[in-house]
Design a protein around this motif. Structure first.
Motif, short mmCIF file in Angstrom:
data_model
loop_
_atom_site.label_atom_id
_atom_site.label_comp_id
_atom_site.label_asym_id
_atom_site.label_seq_id
_atom_site.Cartn_x
_atom_site.Cartn_y
_atom_site.Cartn_z
N CYS A 134 -76.29 73.95 23.52
CA CYS A 134 -74.72 74.34 24.25
C CYS A 134 -74.14 73.07 24.25
O CYS A 134 -74.48 72.01 24.82
CB CYS A 134 -75.21 75.00 25.82
SG CYS A 134 -73.65 75.00 26.77
N ILE A 167 -71.50 72.42 26.31
CA ILE A 167 -71.45 72.11 27.42
C ILE A 167 -72.41 71.48 28.19
O ILE A 167 -72.18 70.32 29.00
CB ILE A 167 -70.59 73.53 28.20
CG1 ILE A 167 -69.61 74.09 27.47
CG2 ILE A 167 -70.06 72.82 29.58
CD1 ILE A 167 -68.35 73.32 27.00
N CYS A 168 -73.44 72.00 28.68
CA CYS A 168 -74.64 71.57 29.17
C CYS A 168 -75.91 71.06 28.55
O CYS A 168 -76.79 70.46 29.22
CB CYS A 168 -75.01 72.73 30.27
SG CYS A 168 -75.93 73.95 29.48
N SER A 183 -78.20 72.82 27.05
CA SER A 183 -79.47 73.67 27.15
C SER A 183 -79.33 74.36 25.54
O SER A 183 -78.67 74.56 25.11
CB SER A 183 -78.95 74.97 28.08
OG SER A 183 -79.68 75.85 28.07
N CYS A 210 -74.21 80.57 26.51
CA CYS A 210 -75.23 79.73 27.11
C CYS A 210 -75.81 80.67 28.46
O CYS A 210 -75.02 80.67 29.20
CB CYS A 210 -74.85 78.33 27.65
SG CYS A 210 -76.15 77.42 28.34
N CYS A 243 -75.50 77.76 31.70
CA CYS A 243 -74.35 77.51 32.38
C CYS A 243 -73.13 78.43 32.36
O CYS A 243 -72.31 78.48 32.96
CB CYS A 243 -73.65 75.98 31.90
SG CYS A 243 -73.01 76.21 30.09
ZN LIG Z 1 -74.46 75.46 28.89
#
Ligand SMILES: [Zn+2]
Length: 294
Positions: A84, A86-87, A89, A118, A121
């Motif tokens: 991911c 963004i986070c 993961s 994801c 998140c």
């Molecule tokens: Zn994420």
């Protein structure tokens, strides 16, 4: 379609280091690509990487460095995983459609949505996946004849008198491996002990194992690249010309023979010249058919 493959292959062989670096980067990062699978994409990326390293090493590596690749970080055929953006993961998923196949009597995958989600998140986007290299632990060594081993303690009444002893595997039996133990100063004869595989720690493998890749060595680098890329990698498994012929693809067979060592294809310009000649010949036939049509 086949002619297209020749063209792509010739283009790759001719491209400059910086071009190949950009192509490699685009292959490794493209969210959308024309390959039938991630494995096929990785194989093609490996070919581009290999050609870059072989034909224009310094400029190829400089090109990669400009694109943010660290030296040595771009192992060929490296497996990747989506992460991911963004986070960070790894729990990233995509929705897909399956339909019932009456012939197979099973559900088969018929479509996959571009959108990735994801699970950690909740982010959702077509460009959510950051493709990162998978770090794999080194494969544990397998016992083999000639390997140096140490015996791990087994449960024996009165204790395992051979625990911690070292030696060499001399034979494989049905129930384990026969280990010729190094002699202690007090021993008069050399002992052989049958040990089950889980109770062996492999210290080292035989210095000169019989390599099953000897066949592969029959192919030069042009042939290996050709096999890796031709038909989207469908024939990447071949290791001998007999296997090439068994693929029943005359164009593939032709290329593998044209690019072979015995046919004196020893350098890159010669490999490119041969492919261009073949392309010319096919084009000639096509032109002729074109004339007849009109
Ligand atoms: Zn994420």
């Amino acid at each position: 379609m086949r002619i297209r493959h020749i063209q792509i292959f010739a283009d790759v062989l001719r491209a400059s280091g910086p071009t190949l670096a950009r192509e490699y980067h685009s292959l490794m990062t493209a969210e959308e690509h024309e390959f039938p699978s991630e494995a096929a994409r990785a194989r093609y990326a490996a070919v581009v990487h290999a050609v870059g390293m072989m034909t224009d090493t310094n400029r190829f590596l400089a090109g990669l460095a400009d694109l943010g690749y660290e030296a040595g970080a771009t192992a060929s055929r490296a497996p990747v995983k989506p992460v991911c953006r963004i986070c960070g993961s790894e729990d990233v998923s995509r929705n897909a459609t399956v339909r019932w196949d009456q012939d197979l009597q099973d559900w088969t995958l018929t479509g996959m949505f571009d959108n990735a989600t994801c699970d950690d998140c909740g982010a959702e986007s077509d460009a959510l996946c950051d493709w990162q290299a998978v770090e794999r632990p080194p494969a544990p060594l397998e016992p083999a004849v000639g390997a140096r081993v140490r015996i791990i303690e087994r449960s024996r009444i009165g204790g395992d008198r051979f625990k911690g002893r070292e030696g060499e595997i001399i034979r494989q039996g049905r129930f384990g491996f026969y280990v010729r133990l190094d002699m202690t100063p007090r021993e008069r004869v050399q002992k052989v002990e049958l040990v089950e595989a889980p109770f062996l720690t492999i210290l080292s493998l035989p210095a000169d194992p019989v390599l099953p890749q000897q066949d592969t060595a029959m192919f030069n680098s042009f042939q290996r690249q050709c096999a890796a890329v031709f038909g989207g990698g469908d024939f990447a498994h071949v290791t001998t010309l007999d296997e090439v012929r068994a693929c029943d693809d005359t164009l593939f067979t032709f290329l593998m023979i044209e690019l072979s060592g015995p046919e004196d294809c020893t350098d890159l310009p010669e490999a490119v010249r041969r492919l261009e000649q073949a392309q010319c010949d096919i084009q000639g036939v096509l032109d002729r058919f074109g004339e007849e049509e009109s």
